[in-house]
Enzyme design. Structure first.
Site, PDB file in Angstrom:
ATOM      1  N   GLY A  87     -10.834  -6.004  -4.011  1.00 14.93           N
ATOM      2  CA  GLY A  87      -9.508  -6.260  -4.600  1.00 14.93           C
ATOM      3  C   GLY A  87      -8.417  -6.058  -3.554  1.00 14.93           C
ATOM      4  O   GLY A  87      -7.545  -6.924  -3.362  1.00 14.93           O
ATOM      5  N   HIS A  88      -8.476  -4.926  -2.850  1.00 12.86           N
ATOM      6  CA  HIS A  88      -7.490  -4.670  -1.794  1.00 12.86           C
ATOM      7  C   HIS A  88      -7.589  -5.739  -0.708  1.00 12.86           C
ATOM      8  O   HIS A  88      -6.579  -6.250  -0.224  1.00 12.86           O
ATOM      9  CB  HIS A  88      -7.752  -3.318  -1.130  1.00 12.86           C
ATOM     10  CG  HIS A  88      -7.581  -2.139  -2.029  1.00 12.86           C
ATOM     11  ND1 HIS A  88      -8.638  -1.382  -2.471  1.00 12.86           N
ATOM     12  CD2 HIS A  88      -6.477  -1.576  -2.568  1.00 12.86           C
ATOM     13  CE1 HIS A  88      -8.198  -0.406  -3.229  1.00 12.86           C
ATOM     14  NE2 HIS A  88      -6.895  -0.498  -3.318  1.00 12.86           N
ATOM     15  N   GLY A  91      -1.937  -6.342  -7.188  1.00 11.99           N
ATOM     16  CA  GLY A  91      -3.002  -6.930  -7.998  1.00 11.99           C
ATOM     17  C   GLY A  91      -2.627  -7.030  -9.469  1.00 11.99           C
ATOM     18  O   GLY A  91      -1.908  -6.176 -10.000  1.00 11.99           O
ATOM     19  N   GLN A  92      -3.149  -8.061 -10.113  1.00 13.92           N
ATOM     20  CA  GLN A  92      -2.918  -8.254 -11.560  1.00 13.92           C
ATOM     21  C   GLN A  92      -3.563  -7.136 -12.393  1.00 13.92           C
ATOM     22  O   GLN A  92      -3.152  -6.888 -13.507  1.00 13.92           O
ATOM     23  CB  GLN A  92      -3.497  -9.610 -11.983  1.00 13.92           C
ATOM     24  CG  GLN A  92      -3.269  -9.931 -13.459  1.00 13.92           C
ATOM     25  CD  GLN A  92      -4.064 -11.125 -13.922  1.00 13.92           C
ATOM     26  OE1 GLN A  92      -4.193 -12.102 -13.189  1.00 13.92           O
ATOM     27  NE2 GLN A  92      -4.584 -11.075 -15.139  1.00 13.92           N
ATOM     28  N   LYS A  93      -4.561  -6.459 -11.834  1.00 17.69           N
ATOM     29  CA  LYS A  93      -5.231  -5.424 -12.630  1.00 17.69           C
ATOM     30  C   LYS A  93      -4.226  -4.383 -13.119  1.00 17.69           C
ATOM     31  O   LYS A  93      -4.281  -3.949 -14.249  1.00 17.69           O
ATOM     32  CB  LYS A  93      -6.351  -4.750 -11.849  1.00 17.69           C
ATOM     33  CG  LYS A  93      -7.189  -3.876 -12.784  1.00 17.69           C
ATOM     34  CD  LYS A  93      -8.416  -3.352 -12.141  1.00 17.69           C
ATOM     35  CE  LYS A  93      -8.164  -2.075 -11.412  1.00 17.69           C
ATOM     36  NZ  LYS A  93      -7.714  -0.963 -12.255  1.00 17.69           N
ATOM     37  N   ASP A  94      -3.286  -4.026 -12.252  1.00 15.49           N
ATOM     38  CA  ASP A  94      -2.232  -3.089 -12.652  1.00 15.49           C
ATOM     39  C   ASP A  94      -1.018  -3.923 -13.087  1.00 15.49           C
ATOM     40  O   ASP A  94       0.037  -3.909 -12.433  1.00 15.49           O
ATOM     41  CB  ASP A  94      -1.875  -2.174 -11.484  1.00 15.49           C
ATOM     42  CG  ASP A  94      -3.039  -1.286 -11.099  1.00 15.49           C
ATOM     43  OD1 ASP A  94      -3.410  -0.416 -11.891  1.00 15.49           O
ATOM     44  OD2 ASP A  94      -3.609  -1.496 -10.007  1.00 15.49           O
ATOM     45  N   VAL A 152      -9.937  -8.979  -8.986  1.00 13.18           N
ATOM     46  CA  VAL A 152     -11.242  -9.249  -8.368  1.00 13.18           C
ATOM     47  C   VAL A 152     -12.278  -8.441  -9.138  1.00 13.18           C
ATOM     48  O   VAL A 152     -12.079  -7.256  -9.408  1.00 13.18           O
ATOM     49  CB  VAL A 152     -11.244  -8.879  -6.871  1.00 13.18           C
ATOM     50  CG1 VAL A 152     -12.618  -9.132  -6.258  1.00 13.18           C
ATOM     51  CG2 VAL A 152     -10.184  -9.688  -6.132  1.00 13.18           C
ATOM     52  N   SER A 171     -10.749   1.565  -7.311  1.00 14.27           N
ATOM     53  CA  SER A 171     -11.213   2.693  -6.483  1.00 14.27           C
ATOM     54  C   SER A 171     -11.829   3.762  -7.366  1.00 14.27           C
ATOM     55  O   SER A 171     -12.693   4.526  -6.934  1.00 14.27           O
ATOM     56  CB  SER A 171     -10.043   3.291  -5.699  1.00 14.27           C
ATOM     57  OG  SER A 171      -9.449   2.300  -4.906  1.00 14.27           O
ATOM     58  N   GLY A 224      -5.476   3.383  -0.620  1.00 18.04           N
ATOM     59  CA  GLY A 224      -6.705   3.479   0.164  1.00 18.04           C
ATOM     60  C   GLY A 224      -7.974   3.377  -0.660  1.00 18.04           C
ATOM     61  O   GLY A 224      -7.966   2.967  -1.816  1.00 18.04           O
TER      62      GLY A 224
HETATM   63  O1  PAF Z   1      -1.545   0.305  -7.011  1.00 15.68           O
HETATM   64  C1  PAF Z   1      -1.558   1.260  -6.207  1.00 15.68           C
HETATM   65  O2  PAF Z   1      -2.490   1.462  -5.451  1.00 15.68           O
HETATM   66  C2  PAF Z   1      -0.382   2.217  -6.189  1.00 15.68           C
HETATM   67  O3  PAF Z   1       0.134   2.419  -7.448  1.00 15.68           O
HETATM   68  C3  PAF Z   1       0.738   1.788  -5.211  1.00 15.68           C
HETATM   69  C4  PAF Z   1       1.362   0.472  -5.626  1.00 15.68           C
HETATM   70  C5  PAF Z   1       0.166   1.660  -3.812  1.00 15.68           C
HETATM   71  C6  PAF Z   1       1.836   2.846  -5.171  1.00 15.68           C
HETATM   72  O4  PAF Z   1       1.360   4.073  -4.753  1.00 15.68           O
END
Ligand code: PAF
Length: 281
Positions: free
Chosen positions: A36-37, A147-150, A176, A186, A31
């Site tokens: 990006g989301h 996302g590529q960021k993570d 993004v 976030s 959330g």
């Molecule tokens: O990247 C995130 O926001 C979280 O790690 C995910 C993949 C939703 C798991 O809780």
């Protein structure tokens, strides 16, 4: 758009859609949406008949002393934003529904979870893999978008889907950035104006690394040293600067093939990550 909190209610809805041969795209999130989301949701919208977005601040991926309690939340704003990009379902389960009393089953990757972010966030990827496995079991999506960021998270989840023979295909979407280059997160709301300005040097260092490689540098240590010079006075603490094989996250002595260049650093109490991927001929 419907918001559903019950696991069984979501399953019932999706079973009907699946029986009509609808293809389901899924975006797991915690959330507090930003562009990006939304970019993940737009891609899911483009490639699937139905788009499901989960919104769950997953307690098992926060280490002791991290920001679980203060993690930014705004369900109403999130629902409005998701609706505007054409999401069909928001799935927002309670912690109790996801982790009932006596919960005791976890998914653990033991090849790439203990390096990079895994060093300073022990148990983080175990929590991420567990919750995403649960969500994929609930949603049974055809495609899931991250996302590529993570980037390390994405690698862990790709491996998990492969190793556990999951049906859902895992896709990576580009980072993004804000206009000035800061990777969207976030957690950026935690930054003061001054910290935010200083954080820009992380992106500057990543761009510098790319330029060095484009100019012919192939020694990771030289690149890391120059990146450190750029970042060290801007951030409060560098967690890591790494150049690794993007496919395996293994270290390389000479750059070749697809290379992941990643940075993690602390700005006050806020941990920021960013990366870039470059193909070296
Ligand atoms: O990247 C995130 O926001 C979280 O790690 C995910 C993949 C939703 C798991 O809780």
């Amino acid at each position: 758009m419907k918001t559903i909190t019950s696991i069984n209610a979501l399953r019932k809805e999706l079973d009907v859609l699946r029986s009509k041969k609808k293809c389901i795209g899924f975006v797991p999130t915690m959330g507090f949406f930003h562009e990006g989301h939304l970019s993940l949701m737009r891609r899911a919208r483009k490639e699937n008949d139905i788009v499901v977005v989960s919104l769950f601040v997953n307690p098992t991926q926060f280490a002791e002393g991290e920001d679980l309690d203060t993690y930014p939340r705004d369900m109403e704003r999130d629902a409005k934003m998701a609706d505007e990009v054409g999401v069909d379902y928001i799935f927002a389960p309670t912690s109790r529904a996801m982790y009932p009393d006596g919960y005791g089953t976890y998914v653990e990757n033991d090849t790439i979870s203990d390096l990079l972010c895994g060093v300073s966030r022990p148990g983080h990827f175990r929590g991420v893999a567990t919750v995403v496995a649960k969500l994929l079991n609930i949603v049974e999506a055809d495609r899931a978008y991250f996302g590529q960021k993570d980037y390390q998270q994405l690698c862990v989840l790709k491996l998990m889907a492969r190793d556990l023979n999951m049906r859902t295909k895992v896709f990576m979407c580009p980072i993004v950035r804000e206009k000035d280059g800061l990777a969207m997160s976030s957690r950026n709301v935690y930054l003061s104006e001054r910290e935010r300005m200083r954080a820009l040097n992380i992106h500057v260092a990543l761009k510098h690394a790319r330029t060095m490689i484009q100019d012919g540098e192939r020694r990771p240590r030289e690149i890391i040293a120059e990146m450190k010079e750029i970042i060290k006075t801007s951030v409060d603490k560098i967690d890591y600067i790494a150049l690794l094989s993007a496919d395996t996250l293994e270290s390389v002595t000479k750059l070749h093939g697809k290379i992941f260049i990643g940075v993690a650093a602390y700005m006050g109490g806020t941990r920021l990550i960013d990366n870039t991927i470059i193909t070296v001929k």
